[in-house]
Design a protein around this motif. Structure first.
Motif, PDB file in Angstrom:
ATOM      1  N   ASN A 157       0.841  -1.194   0.000  1.00  0.00           N
ATOM      2  CA  ASN A 157       0.000   0.000   0.000  1.00  0.00           C
ATOM      3  C   ASN A 157       0.879   1.248   0.000  1.00  0.00           C
ATOM      4  O   ASN A 157       2.098   1.164  -0.146  1.00  0.00           O
ATOM      5  CB  ASN A 157      -0.989  -0.033   1.170  1.00  0.00           C
ATOM      6  CG  ASN A 157      -0.337   0.300   2.514  1.00  0.00           C
ATOM      7  OD1 ASN A 157       0.890   0.263   2.661  1.00  0.00           O
ATOM      8  ND2 ASN A 157      -1.162   0.607   3.508  1.00  0.00           N
ATOM      9  N   ALA A 158       0.283   2.407   0.171  1.00  0.00           N
ATOM     10  CA  ALA A 158       1.042   3.657   0.072  1.00  0.00           C
ATOM     11  C   ALA A 158       2.056   3.818   1.201  1.00  0.00           C
ATOM     12  O   ALA A 158       3.005   4.600   1.074  1.00  0.00           O
ATOM     13  CB  ALA A 158       0.093   4.854   0.042  1.00  0.00           C
ATOM     14  N   ASN A 159       1.874   3.115   2.293  1.00  0.00           N
ATOM     15  CA  ASN A 159       2.853   3.121   3.387  1.00  0.00           C
ATOM     16  C   ASN A 159       3.878   1.999   3.236  1.00  0.00           C
ATOM     17  O   ASN A 159       4.637   1.724   4.172  1.00  0.00           O
ATOM     18  CB  ASN A 159       2.149   2.983   4.744  1.00  0.00           C
ATOM     19  CG  ASN A 159       1.417   4.244   5.147  1.00  0.00           C
ATOM     20  OD1 ASN A 159       1.788   5.342   4.747  1.00  0.00           O
ATOM     21  ND2 ASN A 159       0.356   4.095   5.935  1.00  0.00           N
ATOM     22  N   GLU A 160       3.875   1.368   2.062  1.00  0.00           N
ATOM     23  CA  GLU A 160       4.804   0.279   1.734  1.00  0.00           C
ATOM     24  C   GLU A 160       4.645  -0.917   2.684  1.00  0.00           C
ATOM     25  O   GLU A 160       5.614  -1.587   3.033  1.00  0.00           O
ATOM     26  CB  GLU A 160       6.255   0.780   1.718  1.00  0.00           C
ATOM     27  CG  GLU A 160       6.477   1.849   0.655  1.00  0.00           C
ATOM     28  CD  GLU A 160       7.941   2.201   0.467  1.00  0.00           C
ATOM     29  OE1 GLU A 160       8.781   1.680   1.220  1.00  0.00           O
ATOM     30  OE2 GLU A 160       8.230   2.993  -0.453  1.00  0.00           O
ATOM     31  N   ILE A 161       3.398  -1.173   3.057  1.00  0.00           N
ATOM     32  CA  ILE A 161       3.067  -2.318   3.898  1.00  0.00           C
ATOM     33  C   ILE A 161       2.323  -3.356   3.065  1.00  0.00           C
ATOM     34  O   ILE A 161       1.391  -3.021   2.329  1.00  0.00           O
ATOM     35  CB  ILE A 161       2.184  -1.898   5.099  1.00  0.00           C
ATOM     36  CG1 ILE A 161       2.936  -0.897   5.988  1.00  0.00           C
ATOM     37  CG2 ILE A 161       1.745  -3.113   5.913  1.00  0.00           C
ATOM     38  CD1 ILE A 161       4.191  -1.443   6.628  1.00  0.00           C
ATOM     39  N   ASP A 162       2.741  -4.595   3.180  1.00  0.00           N
ATOM     40  CA  ASP A 162       2.032  -5.712   2.551  1.00  0.00           C
ATOM     41  C   ASP A 162       0.802  -6.013   3.402  1.00  0.00           C
ATOM     42  O   ASP A 162       0.919  -6.488   4.540  1.00  0.00           O
ATOM     43  CB  ASP A 162       2.967  -6.928   2.477  1.00  0.00           C
ATOM     44  CG  ASP A 162       2.343  -8.108   1.739  1.00  0.00           C
ATOM     45  OD1 ASP A 162       1.091  -8.174   1.655  1.00  0.00           O
ATOM     46  OD2 ASP A 162       3.102  -8.973   1.268  1.00  0.00           O
ATOM     47  N   LEU A 163      -0.358  -5.726   2.878  1.00  0.00           N
ATOM     48  CA  LEU A 163      -1.592  -5.894   3.645  1.00  0.00           C
ATOM     49  C   LEU A 163      -1.846  -7.348   4.013  1.00  0.00           C
ATOM     50  O   LEU A 163      -2.553  -7.627   4.987  1.00  0.00           O
ATOM     51  CB  LEU A 163      -2.785  -5.338   2.863  1.00  0.00           C
ATOM     52  CG  LEU A 163      -2.727  -3.844   2.526  1.00  0.00           C
ATOM     53  CD1 LEU A 163      -3.956  -3.433   1.734  1.00  0.00           C
ATOM     54  CD2 LEU A 163      -2.595  -3.002   3.794  1.00  0.00           C
ATOM     55  N   ASN A 164      -1.272  -8.262   3.246  1.00  0.00           N
ATOM     56  CA  ASN A 164      -1.433  -9.678   3.571  1.00  0.00           C
ATOM     57  C   ASN A 164      -0.415 -10.144   4.614  1.00  0.00           C
ATOM     58  O   ASN A 164      -0.274 -11.334   4.854  1.00  0.00           O
ATOM     59  CB  ASN A 164      -1.320 -10.544   2.312  1.00  0.00           C
ATOM     60  CG  ASN A 164      -1.995 -11.885   2.485  1.00  0.00           C
ATOM     61  OD1 ASN A 164      -2.928 -12.033   3.275  1.00  0.00           O
ATOM     62  ND2 ASN A 164      -1.535 -12.887   1.751  1.00  0.00           N
ATOM     63  N   ARG A 165       0.293  -9.218   5.203  1.00  0.00           N
ATOM     64  CA  ARG A 165       1.135  -9.500   6.375  1.00  0.00           C
ATOM     65  C   ARG A 165       0.763  -8.563   7.516  1.00  0.00           C
ATOM     66  O   ARG A 165       1.547  -8.323   8.419  1.00  0.00           O
ATOM     67  CB  ARG A 165       2.630  -9.331   6.022  1.00  0.00           C
ATOM     68  CG  ARG A 165       3.129 -10.236   4.906  1.00  0.00           C
ATOM     69  CD  ARG A 165       3.062 -11.715   5.263  1.00  0.00           C
ATOM     70  NE  ARG A 165       3.608 -12.539   4.195  1.00  0.00           N
ATOM     71  CZ  ARG A 165       2.913 -13.028   3.184  1.00  0.00           C
ATOM     72  NH1 ARG A 165       1.618 -12.725   3.070  1.00  0.00           N
ATOM     73  NH2 ARG A 165       3.483 -13.788   2.267  1.00  0.00           N
ATOM     74  N   ASP A 166      -0.460  -8.082   7.459  1.00  0.00           N
ATOM     75  CA  ASP A 166      -0.933  -7.115   8.449  1.00  0.00           C
ATOM     76  C   ASP A 166      -2.261  -7.546   9.061  1.00  0.00           C
ATOM     77  O   ASP A 166      -2.985  -6.741   9.643  1.00  0.00           O
ATOM     78  CB  ASP A 166      -1.079  -5.731   7.785  1.00  0.00           C
ATOM     79  CG  ASP A 166      -1.277  -4.593   8.769  1.00  0.00           C
ATOM     80  OD1 ASP A 166      -0.579  -4.575   9.808  1.00  0.00           O
ATOM     81  OD2 ASP A 166      -2.123  -3.721   8.503  1.00  0.00           O
ATOM     82  N   ALA A 167      -2.570  -8.830   8.943  1.00  0.00           N
ATOM     83  CA  ALA A 167      -3.883  -9.308   9.372  1.00  0.00           C
ATOM     84  C   ALA A 167      -4.039  -9.327  10.884  1.00  0.00           C
ATOM     85  O   ALA A 167      -5.141  -9.118  11.407  1.00  0.00           O
ATOM     86  CB  ALA A 167      -4.138 -10.707   8.818  1.00  0.00           C
ATOM     87  N   PHE A 168      -2.949  -9.578  11.596  1.00  0.00           N
ATOM     88  CA  PHE A 168      -3.023  -9.664  13.064  1.00  0.00           C
ATOM     89  C   PHE A 168      -2.842  -8.294  13.704  1.00  0.00           C
ATOM     90  O   PHE A 168      -3.606  -7.895  14.582  1.00  0.00           O
ATOM     91  CB  PHE A 168      -1.957 -10.642  13.583  1.00  0.00           C
ATOM     92  CG  PHE A 168      -2.062 -10.901  15.054  1.00  0.00           C
ATOM     93  CD1 PHE A 168      -3.032 -11.748  15.561  1.00  0.00           C
ATOM     94  CD2 PHE A 168      -1.196 -10.287  15.941  1.00  0.00           C
ATOM     95  CE1 PHE A 168      -3.147 -11.982  16.925  1.00  0.00           C
ATOM     96  CE2 PHE A 168      -1.292 -10.509  17.309  1.00  0.00           C
ATOM     97  CZ  PHE A 168      -2.265 -11.367  17.799  1.00  0.00           C
ATOM     98  N   ASN A 169      -1.859  -7.547  13.246  1.00  0.00           N
ATOM     99  CA  ASN A 169      -1.561  -6.250  13.861  1.00  0.00           C
ATOM    100  C   ASN A 169      -2.480  -5.133  13.380  1.00  0.00           C
ATOM    101  O   ASN A 169      -2.659  -4.134  14.082  1.00  0.00           O
ATOM    102  CB  ASN A 169      -0.107  -5.865  13.576  1.00  0.00           C
ATOM    103  CG  ASN A 169       0.871  -6.801  14.253  1.00  0.00           C
ATOM    104  OD1 ASN A 169       0.646  -7.261  15.363  1.00  0.00           O
ATOM    105  ND2 ASN A 169       1.971  -7.095  13.568  1.00  0.00           N
TER     106      ASN A 169
END
Length: 383
Positions: A119-131
């Motif tokens: 995403n625009a914050n350079e985060i992989d949303l599929n590694r952000d499911a828990f946090n």
């Protein structure tokens, strides 16, 4: 029958690999009153995140596409499916009465516009499911909790590097019933997802035999499918891959359509837990064994000695003026014994030469000559 429907209801206004909000907004506006279109929230860069709801049935399915912005094939397949649901086909009524579908066509509109995985914050949303640190992740979690689905469909693309284990064929569609624990045990939640995957596999084998893969089920609570499965919701990972000569993935989208419609209209057999698991595990493992190009028996001179080598090239996808350019770069030299190329050339002992020298180099463009006669440009032999 399902392939015929896929061809009939293919949305001709959507094509190619680059699909953004601007491409789907008009298509959503054309849907009839059986659909409810909503803006559920905003992305990091304040772009709309749309939802599409259809049906009044008891079985609730929550699905989302383009969690990774550069994975657009399932979005096209989903819009084709909406096109079908927008028709008066008699099968539409069956779906409407049995299911309630809540779909997010593009979860990561910033990544879609920039054609990036993150995403625009350079985060992989599929590694952000828990946090759940990102607005897109928070929105997905909120919709999951409020909708309380019976099933989740996690719609993705995979790269051209994947094939199906034990065959020489690409993994054109792959699926996974994600794990709920690190031991990768099977429980009733996974069993429900597996039954649907087996139904889909049965239909796809009719059109792309032996090109259906089973994705790795290593557990990661930060992955959305693993997280939802751990919460007791059967979740299915869809991965749209490569089909011969279809780098725009306008054929593969049809197999996404078939996967979606067969998951809802396929005939579920009354089988027991063990037999369904066994059938699922027979689906070949999804493995990395492909390159876009392999060049065999290329002659070079190294340390004053002639030798034959093999090397491979892979397309790099580059966004240029609203379209995706495919730029072939050399990625592997030798050690290709168990690999295949979507395009393979037997170079028959001809000498390699290029603008940068007489030895192929990784990360260089696949532009070269053989015997100073045959020209290869962007990976392909120019005749």
């Amino acid at each position: 029958m399902f392939l015929q429907l896929a061809n009939e209801y293919l949305n001709k206004n959507l094509s190619g690999r680059y699909v953004t909000n601007s491409h789907i907004e008009n298509e959503l506006s054309l849907l009839n009153s059986n659909f409810k279109i909503s803006i559920e929230g905003k992305s990091v860069q304040d772009k709309n995140i749309y939802s599409v709801q259809f049906g009044t049935g008891k079985i609730k399915i929550f699905m989302w596409s383009q969690m990774h912005g550069n994975e657009s094939t399932t979005t096209k397949g989903l819009l084709d499916f909406f096109n079908f649901l927008n028709s008066d086909d008699e099968l539409v009524l069956k779906i409407k009465e049995k299911y309630t579908l809540l779909c997010i066509p593009i979860l990561n509109p910033d990544g879609a516009e920039a054609y990036t995985r993150v995403n625009a914050n350079e985060i992989d949303l599929n590694r952000d499911a828990f946090n759940i640190t990102q607005p897109e992740s928070k929105l997905l979690r909120e919709l999951y909790l409020s909708f309380n689905p019976d099933y989740c469909y996690n719609l993705h693309d995979q790269r051209t590097i994947f094939g199906t284990e034990g065959t020489k064929l690409p993994a054109t569609m792959s699926f996974l019933a994600p794990s709920y624990n690190v031991e990768c045990d099977f429980n009733e939640t996974r069993f429900k997802a597996i039954k649907i995957i087996n139904m889909i596999n049965k239909e796809l084998q009719l059109v792309i035999p032996n090109q259906i893969g089973r994705f790795d089920d290593a557990f990661n609570i930060n992955c959305i499918g693993d997280y939802f499965t751990s919460q007791g919701t059967p979740t299915i990972l869809f991965e749209a891959g490569h089909y011969a000569n279809d780098y725009q993935r306008d054929e593969v989208r049809k197999f996404v359509f078939i996967s979606l419609i067969s998951s809802l209209l396929g005939v579920s057999r009354e089988t027991n837990f063990d037999s369904e698991i066994k059938e699922y595990l027979i689906i070949p493992q999804n493995i990395k064994n492909y390159f876009d190009f392999i060049y065999k028996n290329v002659k070079i001179i190294k340390n004053s000695e002639e030798k034959l080598i093999n090397f491979a090239a892979q397309y790099k996808e580059v966004l240029v003026n609203g379209k995706i350019d495919f730029v072939a770069e050399i990625t592997q030299i030798d050690n290709l014994e168990n690999s295949y190329g979507h395009v393979e050339y037997d170079c028959e002992g001809m000498f390699f030469s290029s603008s940068y020298g007489n030895l192929p180099k990784k990360q260089e463009k696949a532009d070269f000559y053989l015997n100073n006669l045959l020209k290869y440009s962007n990976g392909l032999l120019i005749l």
